[in-house]
Design a protein around this motif. Structure first.
Motif, PDB file in Angstrom:
ATOM      1  N   UNK A 217       0.863  -1.167   0.000  1.00 36.61           N
ATOM      2  CA  UNK A 217       0.000   0.000   0.000  1.00 36.61           C
ATOM      3  C   UNK A 217       0.903   1.220   0.000  1.00 36.61           C
ATOM      4  N   UNK A 218       0.453   2.282  -0.652  1.00 38.21           N
ATOM      5  CA  UNK A 218       1.203   3.531  -0.701  1.00 38.21           C
ATOM      6  C   UNK A 218       0.258   4.642  -0.286  1.00 38.21           C
ATOM      7  N   UNK A 219       0.662   5.417   0.724  1.00 38.42           N
ATOM      8  CA  UNK A 219      -0.198   6.502   1.186  1.00 38.42           C
ATOM      9  C   UNK A 219       0.611   7.786   1.262  1.00 38.42           C
ATOM     10  N   UNK A 220       0.100   8.821   0.641  1.00 37.06           N
ATOM     11  CA  UNK A 220       0.808  10.105   0.662  1.00 37.06           C
ATOM     12  C   UNK A 220       0.978  10.600   2.091  1.00 37.06           C
ATOM     13  N   UNK A 221       2.120  11.164   2.374  1.00 31.83           N
ATOM     14  CA  UNK A 221       2.412  11.662   3.716  1.00 31.83           C
ATOM     15  C   UNK A 221       2.362  13.183   3.780  1.00 31.83           C
ATOM     16  N   UNK A 222       1.776  13.802   2.754  1.00 31.15           N
ATOM     17  CA  UNK A 222       1.720  15.261   2.701  1.00 31.15           C
ATOM     18  C   UNK A 222       0.714  15.773   3.729  1.00 31.15           C
ATOM     19  N   UNK A 223       1.180  16.714   4.550  1.00 29.20           N
ATOM     20  CA  UNK A 223       0.313  17.270   5.587  1.00 29.20           C
ATOM     21  C   UNK A 223      -0.082  18.701   5.280  1.00 29.20           C
ATOM     22  N   UNK A 224       0.722  19.370   4.500  1.00 29.06           N
ATOM     23  CA  UNK A 224       0.462  20.769   4.194  1.00 29.06           C
ATOM     24  C   UNK A 224       1.392  21.131   3.060  1.00 29.06           C
TER      25      UNK A 224
END
Lengths: 351, 604
Positions: free
Chosen positions: B429-436
């Motif tokens: 699984x790949x999940x974006x870690x962008x928070x802002x």
């Protein structure tokens, strides 16, 4: 901008130049320009050029005015001298600095607003004086810092991000420079480092005023469909008129550079600039022919790139002014300003 | 090159060097982040999913992950202390009783015999009990743990830690028969009523050194037998001058144990030069830290015994030369005598199956070892499986655990009538870690700190007693320091070619020169003309689809990427993104783990 600075950790196999420095040693502060700005890419090419020429950073001076482009001096060579001047007045400051210390390597960073609007007169006179410097004009066709109004280099028919069409004719810095007598005139594209780096190196080596107009897309306000200075448009409409290679002094000239269609120009320091005209019959040492060629390609909506004109035999500002070889900063004050008694003597001649 | 297929779990898995190197594929970066967040229990549970014995392995693992750690490839840094951080999670965790797998009341009617109570068998039980199997465990000794109990001294692995982690499995309801050596496999197969048998009996026979005088004294011990006697308290002292023959990890355990039982002058004698020692570097250092002398290039000649009393040993001092056939040959320089009162032989160990009859369908090879399939762990007799050291000779605990997982998959398939070759696949699984705008869910700044050294118990104190744990473990301050060194290699730089406008921003900002936009070519050619040549062939290069504007390709050399995320931060179109890669490891009866732990999406 980013929250972290570029980590100091570097590739263990990083190449070193003659001074034992790596490319990373020519870096500056983290850029605060928009992500993807063409200016950052130009900064990387400048870093590469200074690194390859092995110029000691502390023997260089970076000068700029106001604008997105003018912030870029902070993003390379932390160790160099720097002056961030008034809007459009960088050429005057560079002229003064160069007058005082002719031994430093001068690089001015400016933009289309700084150079072609508020600072147009300044630019022309620096060219006229043939101040020994590299002048990089980061040209994106808009005022990015004030949210994307058309600048003086915007082409007729280009469309702003909000849909307006520009109807004012552009000032082309290359034609302008040729007209007022520039001795080194080039155009390149921030996205074409293979072309830009040799041009910058030649420009840094050139004795006199070397202007490089670099198309530098504004990723925030001028990278849309309808823009004539976007990444996509520049890639499809620019074509290389002259291929340039810079061969430093003491480097063997290889067979490929020794071909019949290659013109070699020896620079004053002994290094060589090699040309190969891609466009038929183009002669980068003929000012008039260059001008008419450029007008023709401009009319077709094409962007001619490469080192378009070079004349290395001309005299620079210090030759015109007949100054001493020694940088004026190193001349003792008593010699520069001999005092009122000497003035008195001098004035006797006209009494 | 063809564009890289990042949807194949192997590609990103390989980027996480530690996880790829770990036989059990422990999700190291994630468990280190959980420690960083103070979530020790979650970190422990995540570890337990794959390696089953985090507390034991946090002290004793052979650490294949650490030499693989990317930080070790950055100059003068040293790998992250992965193993010692695992111990932190184990030491500081809370109660996990409620988080352990639930055991169904109703069994599935299948019975599995497990022979030998070491890590391999225990792992099989751990994987099968939650599926409703009845597991019956046979152990020849009176205590559980196999070599973890008998060969690893208490000062490295406190018995309480061992007991607790084994109890987690036994409490699932494993039927236990202690002091029950299996004398005949045939009998067990014929009369036991088992649907499958797993052999996890280890490599219990220490190699002997047949030199003159070998049997003239009772003060010449076989290393693993001697350690076993110490572990079961049959022995509690040794003579003052001790020679330990061999330079593997068992030799290190023998010499350090000798120091604690009365040995004052303990020497380790090795035939080969130090760079060829089998012992891990850190075990050598730990031994030397306890004033043990390690002598290289000493080849044993004979045992000197006078009137039944061991006096010492002769050694040839040798020099090694590489012969024409590429093999090392020794040349004797001189012969010396070293006095001693006891000698421990720790020159290797091997399997022994006197209790497996021939002709019951289990074929043996020319070395008299059972033929075992490398993937399925099945012998030539269907339903009989091997794992741990008993399968292919001595390895280590973490390999035994992985063998156990794989054997459990096979046992499950076997019992459910599914071909053993139909093994559940890895997933991802790949999940974006962008928070802002420029904020990530992980601590992306590069930390230049060097590896945190381990603190040890006072030398005098720890040599007094056998069970004083030598390593103190990281304290909170050291833990905080060490977790920040992890590069978060599982937070992948994921590229979407169609979005790229080729502005070069990522290339310029990359501190390790990992990125290049260039014309495609074959791999050798491409590797040579990147921003920095990709010389480490063990590390893949990523090649994108043709980019929209110029049809060139984006190439990334994964070798030295520090996962700082600057490429993604400087990307105007989000063509680069930092995405957390999670490897879904299949276990018996559960294609994906049922308890997927994820870090909360707040930065440290």
């Amino acid at each position: 901008m980013t929250y972290i600075t570029k980590p100091a950790v570097r590739h263990p196999a990083l190449e070193k130049n003659a001074l034992g420095l790596t490319r990373r040693d020519y870096e500056g502060a983290m850029s605060t320009l928009c992500a993807g700005c063409g200016h950052d890419s130009i900064t990387a090419s400048i870093i590469q050029a200074f690194f390859e020429l092995a110029i000691p950073p502390h023997r260089a001076a970076k000068l700029s005015g106001i604008g997105c482009s003018s912030k870029a001096t902070a993003y390379f060579m932390n160790e160099a001298h720097g002056f961030n001047g008034v809007h459009g007045r960088m050429p005057a400051i560079a002229t003064g600095a160069n007058a005082a210390n002719r031994d430093l390597v001068y690089i001015g960073i400016s933009g289309d607003g700084d150079s072609l609007s508020i600072g147009l007169g300044q630019l022309c006179h620096a060219i006229r004086r043939n101040v020994n410097m590299l002048y990089v004009l980061e040209n994106n066709g808009v005022y990015g810092l004030t949210k994307g109004q058309f600048s003086a280099s915007a082409d007729v028919g280009t469309v702003s991000k909000r849909g307006e069409v520009n109807r004012h004719g552009p000032i082309d810095p290359v034609s302008l420079a040729l007209t007022v007598g520039a001795t080194f005139v080039a155009r390149s594209f921030s996205g074409d480092r293979k072309q830009l780096v040799p041009i910058l190196k030649a420009g840094l080596t050139h004795r006199g005023f070397a202007i490089v107009d670099v198309i530098s897309p504004c990723v925030t306000f001028n990278d849309h469909e309808g823009s004539t200075k976007s990444y996509a448009h520049t890639r499809t409409h620019s074509y290389e008129v002259v291929q340039t290679d810079f061969v430093p002094l003491m480097t063997e000239i290889t067979a490929e550079q020794d071909r019949d269609d290659v013109t070699a120009v020896t620079m004053h320091d002994g290094s060589t600039v090699m040309f190969r005209s891609v466009a038929e019959d183009y002669d980068p040492t003929d000012r008039d022919a260059a001008l008419s060629f450029l007008r023709a390609s401009q009319a077709k909506g094409e962007v001619a790139t490469g080192l378009l004109y070079l004349e290395d035999s001309s005299e620079d500002m210090h030759a015109f002014e007949n100054t001493v070889d020694r940088p004026l900063v190193d001349v003792p004050f008593g010699d520069l300003c001999p005092g009122s008694a000497t003035l008195e003597e001098l004035q006797k001649e006209w009494r | 090159m063809h564009p890289t297929d990042v949807s194949n779990p192997d590609y990103y898995h390989k980027v996480v060097d530690c996880q790829w190197a770990c036989p059990a594929h422990t999700n190291v970066p994630e468990y280190i982040r959980l420690i960083a967040q103070g979530r020790y229990t979650d970190s422990y549970l995540l570890n337990r999913e794959s390696n089953v014995f985090p507390g034991i392995l946090g002290r004793t693992c052979d650490r294949p992950c650490e030499p693989a750690c990317r930080r070790g490839r950055l100059e003068g840094e040293g790998p992250v202390a992965i193993c010692r951080l695992k111990r932190v999670a184990a030491d500081l965790r809370g109660d996990i009783t409620d988080s352990l797998p639930k055991i169904p009341e109703k069994k599935n009617g299948k019975r599995v015999a497990l022979i030998g109570a070491g890590p391999a068998s225990l792992t099989v039980a751990n994987d099968l009990m939650p599926l409703g199997y009845e597991c019956v465990l046979y152990e020849k000794h009176g205590k559980l743990g196999g070599l973890m109990r008998t060969n690893i001294p208490a000062f490295r692995l406190p018995p309480a830690v061992l007991d607790e982690e084994i109890a987690m499995i036994m409490d699932m309801g494993v039927e236990l028969h202690l002091n029950t050596p299996i004398e005949s496999l045939k009998e067990l197969l014929d009369d036991g009523g088992f649907d499958a048998v797993f052999v996890g009996t280890g490599a219990p026979r220490g190699k002997n050194l047949e030199l003159p005088g070998r049997y003239d004294s009772d003060k010449i011990y076989i290393g693993i037998d001697w350690l076993e006697s110490v572990a079961f308290e049959h022995l509690d002292s040794i003579e003052e001058r001790v020679l330990v023959i061999g330079a593997g990890n068992t030799a290190m355990d023998c010499c350090r144990t000798s120091k604690r039982l009365g040995g004052t002058d303990v020497k380790v004698m090795a035939r080969k030069p130090r760079d060829l020692f089998k012992a891990s570097d850190w075990e050598l250092e730990d031994a030397e830290g306890e004033e043990i002398e390690i002598l290289e290039n000493h080849s044993p000649v004979d045992f000197v015994v006078e009137d039944g009393v061991l006096k010492g040993m002769h050694f040839d001092i040798v020099e090694w030369h590489e012969g024409e056939d590429g093999r090392l040959a020794s040349e004797t320089l001189e012969t010396i005598f070293l006095p001693c009162e006891a000698i421990i032989l720790a020159i290797g160990q091997e399997n022994a199956f006197p209790w497996i009859e021939r002709g019951i369908g289990i074929d043996f090879n020319s070395w008299d070892m059972p033929i075992v399939d490398r993937t399925t762990h099945q012998s030539t007799r269907p339903g009989v499986f091997f794992g741990g050291d008993s399968a292919w000779g001595p390895e280590n605990i973490i390999w035994a655990v992985e063998h156990g997982h794989q054997a459990a998959v096979s046992v499950h398939n076997h019992c459910q009538g599914v071909p053993l070759s139909e093994r559940p696949p890895f997933g991802m699984n790949l999940v974006s870690q962008k928070m802002g705008m420029h904020e990530w869910s992980y601590s992306n700044d590069y930390d230049p700190e060097n590896r945190t050294p381990m603190q040890y118990a006072d030398l005098e104190e720890r040599l007094k007693e056998l069970n004083v744990e030598a390593e103190l473990g990281y304290n909170l301050e050291e833990t905080v320091r060490e977790v920040q060194r992890c590069l978060n290699c599982d937070i992948q730089t994921d590229f979407t070619p169609v979005l790229c406008i080729e502005c070069d921003a990522c290339i310029d900002v990359c501190p390790l020169d990992c990125l290049t936009i260039t014309d495609n070519g074959d791999e050798a050619d491409l590797r040579g003309r990147l921003t920095a040549a990709a010389v480490n062939g063990d590390q893949d290069i990523y090649v994108s689809d043709a980019l929209p504007q110029t049809k060139r390709v984006m190439v990334k050399d994964e070798d030295l990427c520090v996962h700082c995320g600057l490429c993604a931060e400087r990307c105007p179109t989000a063509a680069w993104d930092m995405r957390r890669f999670e490897l879904y490891i299949p276990y018996a009866g559960q294609p994906w783990p049922t308890t997927i732990s994820t870090a909360p999406t707040t930065s440290l």
